[in-house]
Design a protein around this motif. Structure first.
Motif, PDB file in Angstrom:
ATOM      1  N   ARG A   1      77.172  62.482  47.453  1.00 38.93           N
ATOM      2  CA  ARG A   1      78.612  61.703  48.254  1.00 38.93           C
ATOM      3  C   ARG A   1      79.715  61.604  47.731  1.00 38.93           C
TER       4      ARG A   1
ATOM      5  N   HIS B   1      71.859  58.237  37.936  1.00 35.31           N
ATOM      6  CA  HIS B   1      70.819  58.283  39.583  1.00 35.31           C
ATOM      7  C   HIS B   1      70.413  56.407  39.772  1.00 35.31           C
TER       8      HIS B   1
ATOM      9  N   PRO C   1      69.497  53.571  41.524  1.00 33.43           N
ATOM     10  CA  PRO C   1      70.369  52.266  42.278  1.00 33.43           C
ATOM     11  C   PRO C   1      70.634  51.291  42.266  1.00 33.43           C
TER      12      PRO C   1
ATOM     13  N   GLU D   1      81.106  64.227  41.811  1.00 34.39           N
ATOM     14  CA  GLU D   1      80.120  63.775  42.703  1.00 34.39           C
ATOM     15  C   GLU D   1      78.750  64.825  41.768  1.00 34.39           C
TER      16      GLU D   1
ATOM     17  N   TRP E   1      73.739  52.739  41.005  1.00 31.66           N
ATOM     18  CA  TRP E   1      74.576  53.946  42.244  1.00 31.66           C
ATOM     19  C   TRP E   1      74.102  53.620  43.630  1.00 31.66           C
ATOM     20  N   ALA E   2      75.376  53.161  45.040  1.00 36.34           N
ATOM     21  CA  ALA E   2      74.421  53.680  46.368  1.00 36.34           C
ATOM     22  C   ALA E   2      73.598  54.889  46.395  1.00 36.34           C
ATOM     23  N   ASP E   3      72.523  54.817  47.427  1.00 38.02           N
ATOM     24  CA  ASP E   3      72.157  55.349  47.594  1.00 38.02           C
ATOM     25  C   ASP E   3      71.894  57.237  46.137  1.00 38.02           C
ATOM     26  N   PRO E   4      72.024  57.193  45.249  1.00 41.79           N
ATOM     27  CA  PRO E   4      72.832  57.937  44.390  1.00 41.79           C
ATOM     28  C   PRO E   4      71.076  58.808  44.520  1.00 41.79           C
ATOM     29  N   GLU E   5      70.762  59.896  45.092  1.00 36.53           N
ATOM     30  CA  GLU E   5      69.961  60.633  45.369  1.00 36.53           C
ATOM     31  C   GLU E   5      70.937  61.101  46.598  1.00 36.53           C
ATOM     32  N   LYS E   6      71.616  60.620  47.100  1.00 34.63           N
ATOM     33  CA  LYS E   6      72.252  61.457  48.290  1.00 34.63           C
ATOM     34  C   LYS E   6      74.176  61.791  47.707  1.00 34.63           C
TER      35      LYS E   6
ATOM     36  N   ARG F   1      81.647  58.569  48.062  1.00 32.74           N
ATOM     37  CA  ARG F   1      81.888  58.292  47.505  1.00 32.74           C
ATOM     38  C   ARG F   1      83.016  57.065  46.116  1.00 32.74           C
TER      39      ARG F   1
END
Length: 512
Positions: A425, A413, A415, A371, A418-423, A428
Motif C-alpha cells: 500500500r 513487517h 504490526p 513500500e 505498521w498498519a496492515d504490514p503485509e499489504k 501509507r
C-alpha cells in the motif's frame, strides 16, 4: 536402577548447565535469552532458513531485545525502531561502529581493511570520506547523470527489441534489470559497458556472474564456520579454499581494470587535471588513480580495488533486486501500476523519456519505492556490527565484543509499527513531509555512521529504471507470481519474474 541413573546423568548435567547459564545471564543484566542455550550450538537450534524470518519468529516469541548465543558468538538481536535508534545514534553508534571477524571480511574485505569490513578507526574514516566525497557525493553523482540516462534509454530499447511488434510478449524482467544496473555502475566506475546490443558480452561480465554465483552458493557454509568454527574440521574444510579462490578472481578482475585505465592515462601524456582534460567527466577509477598520483602511499592499488568492488558488487545486485520486487508487487496490484503510469503521463508526458529530475517530482513513484523497500528490503538483516566496549541498550548491559544483528525485515513487517504490514500500500507514505519522519521504522540502508554510502545513487537508479518501464510499456502478469525469497546475504526472488510486455504507442518516437 543403576542403568537408568547412568542414562539420566548426561540429561541432568545438561539441564543444570543450561539453567546455570540462564540464571547467570539474568544476574549479569543481559537482555532476555531464550531457554535453553545448549552447549556448543547455543540457540542455533531455533533457526531455520531464511534466517530473517526465523529470527523474526524468535523475536515475536521472546521480545525485541534478545541475547543469543549462536555457536561461539554472543549476539544482540534487535527488532524494534527504538532499540535501533539507541544502538545506532549518539554514543552507542560509535561503540557499534565495528565489524565482527567473519570469513567474508578476511577474504573479500582484504583482511578487514575494506570499507564494508574495516572496524571503526582512522583507516575506515578515510575510506568513508573518499567514498562520500570523491565517489558518491551529490556533485559526483550529478556529473555522471548522462550515463544513467543513456542506460535507461538502452533498457527501453532492449525491451522494444525483445517485444517487437507482438502484443503481450513474455519477457524475463530480472536479466534486463540486472544488465541495466550493472552497466550503470560499470560505466560510472570504469567507463565501460558489459552488456547490450552495441557490445559483445565481455569476458569480465561472465567472470563476475560466476563470482556472484559461487559466493551465493557458499554463503550458508561460510555462516556455519563463522558461528561454529569447529565445523571446519567436520566436512567444511573446503570453505576457506573456495573463498580464497573467489577472492583471487575478484582481485585479478579489478587489477586488470586498474592497469588498463592506468595505461590509457599514460597514453594521454598528462594527468587528468591538466588543461587538456579540463571539463572531462572522470569515472570513479580515474578519480582514484588521479589521487594515487598525489598520495601513492595511501591510495594503493589494494585500497582502490576494495573500494570499487564494494560499489560494483553491492550496488548492482541490491538495486536490481529492489526493482524486480517492485515490479512483482505492481503486477500483483494493477491498480497501483495504473496510478503510477497516470502520474508519469501527467507530469512527464509522452513526448520524452522520464529523466532523473522527474523522479523526485513524482511522489507516488517514490512511495512505491519506499513500500517495496519496506516489504522486501534487498538486505533483510543489516550487515552485522560489533561492540567495542560495554554499553547499555534498553536498560540492559551489552558486553564488549557482542555482535549486533538488526532485523530490518521484522521491523518493516511488525504490526506494532505498521498498519496492515503485509499489504502493498504505497499510499501509507502520503502526507509524509520528510523521509526522516519515519524515524527508524524504515531502515533498508541501515543507519548511523555505518549506513550505506550509496543510498542516494541507489534510490536515483531504482526510480529511473522503474519509472521508465512504467512509462513505456503496459504490463500483465503470467499466472500467480511466486513471491518466495531466496537465500544468502541479499534477499532476491527465488523465481525470476516473467511478465507480458506491450510497448505503448508513443515509445518508438521518443527512444529512436
Amino acid at each position: 536402577m543403576e542403568n537408568l541413573c547412568l542414562y539420566l546423568s548426561p540429561v541432568i548435567l545438561l539441564a543444570l548447565y543450561c539453567t546455570a547459564v540462564h540464571v547467570i545471564n539474568k544476574l549479569r543484566n543481559l537482555p532476555p535469552s531464550p531457554f535453553p542455550a545448549l552447549p556448543f550450538i547455543g540457540h542455533i537450534y531455533l533457526l531455520k532458513r531464511p534466517f530473517h524470518r526465523s529470527l523474526s519468529e524468535v523475536s515475536r516469541r521472546y521480545g525485541p531485545a534478545l541475547f543469543l548465543k549462536l555457536g561461539s558468538r554472543a549476539v544482540f538481536l534487535v527488532s524494534s525502531p527504538s532499540l535501533v535508534e539507541e544502538c545506532l545514534t549518539n554514543k552507542n553508534d560509535l561503540i557499534f561502529a565495528n565489524r565482527p571477524d567473519f570469513l567474508n571480511g578476511r577474504h573479500f574485505g582484504y583482511n578487514y581493511t575494506s570499507l564494508s569490513w574495516s572496524s571503526y578507526g582512522e583507516h575506515w574514516r578515510n575510506l568513508r570520506r573518499i567514498s562520500s566525497i570523491e565517489l558518491l557525493s551529490s556533485h559526483r553523482i550529478q556529473m555522471l547523470s548522462q550515463i544513467r540516462a543513456d542506460e535507461t534509454l538502452n533498457l527501453v530499447r532492449k525491451l522494444l527489441h525483445v517485444t517487437g511488434e507482438e502484443l503481450d510478449r513474455v519477457v524475463e524482467v530480472k536479466s534486463a534489470l540486472f544488465e541495466y544496473m550493472f552497466n550503470v555502475l560499470t560505466r560510472m566506475i570504469m567507463g565501460k559497458r558489459y552488456y547490450g546490443k552495441s557490445v559483445k558480452k565481455l569476458k569480465g561480465a561472465n567472470l563476475l556472474e560466476e563470482i556472484a554465483t559461487e559466493t551465493t552458493n557458499l554463503a550458508f557454509e561460510t555462516n556455519v564456520i563463522d558461528y561454529l568454527p569447529f565445523m571446519r574440521w567436520f566436512g567444511f574444510q573446503h570453505v576457506e579454499k573456495k573463498l580464497t579462490s573467489i577472492h583471487e578472481k575478484r582481485d585479478n578482475f579489478m587489477q586488470k581494470v586498474l592497469e588498463e585505465q592506468r595505461g590509457m592515462m599514460d597514453n594521454q601524456g598528462s594527468c587528468l587535471s591538466d588543461a587538456a582534460t579540463v571539463g572531462k567527466k572522470k569515472t570513479m577509477v580515474e578519480v582514484l588513480l588521479d589521487l594515487q598520483r598525489s598520495e601513492p602511499e595511501y591510495y594503493t592499488d589494494e585500497t582502490i580495488k576494495n573500494l570499487l568492488l564494494v560499489l560494483l558488487q553491492g550496488g548492482s545486485s541490491t538495486s536490481s533486486i529492489a526493482v524486480e520486487w517492485a515490479f512483482s508487487l505492481l503486477l500483483d496490484n494493477p491498480h497501483v501500476l495504473k496510478k503510477a503510469q497516470t502520474e508519469i503521463d501527467t507530469n512527464v508526458g509522452t513526448e520524452r523519456l522520464i529523466a532523473e529530475s522527474d523522479v523526485a517530482a513524482l511522489p507516488y513513484l517514490q512511495h512505491i519505492i519506499l513500500e517495496t523497500l519496506r516489504l522486501h528490503p534487498p538486505v533483510s538483516i543489516i550487515m552485522p556490527h560489533r561492540s567495542s566496549a560495554e554499553c547499555t541498550v534498553g536498560g540492559y548491559r551489552i558486553p564488549a565484543g557482542t555482535i549486533l544483528l538488526v532485523n530490518s525485515w521484522e521491523i518493516h513487517h511488525n504490526p506494532k509499527f505498521w498498519a496492515d504490514p503485509e499489504k502493498f500500500r504505497p499510499e501509507r507514505f502520503e502526507g509524509l513531509k520528510r523521509k526522516n519522519d519515519l524515524g527508524f521504522r524504515l531502515i533498508p540502508f541501515g543507519s548511523g555512521r555505518r549506513s550505506c554510502p550509496g543510498k542516494n545513487l541507489a534510490i536515483t537508479a531504482i526510480g529511473l529504471g522503474l519509472g521508465s518501464l512504467i512509462q513505456c510499456f503496459d504490463w500483465k502478469k503470467i499466472g500467480e507470481i511466486d513471491m518466495s525469497e531466496g537465500l544468502g546475504v541479499t534477499t532476491p526472488k527465488v523465481q525470476p519474474l516473467l511478465a507480458k510486455c506491450t510497448p505503448r504507442p508513443f515509445v518508438k518516437k521518443i527512444v529512436y
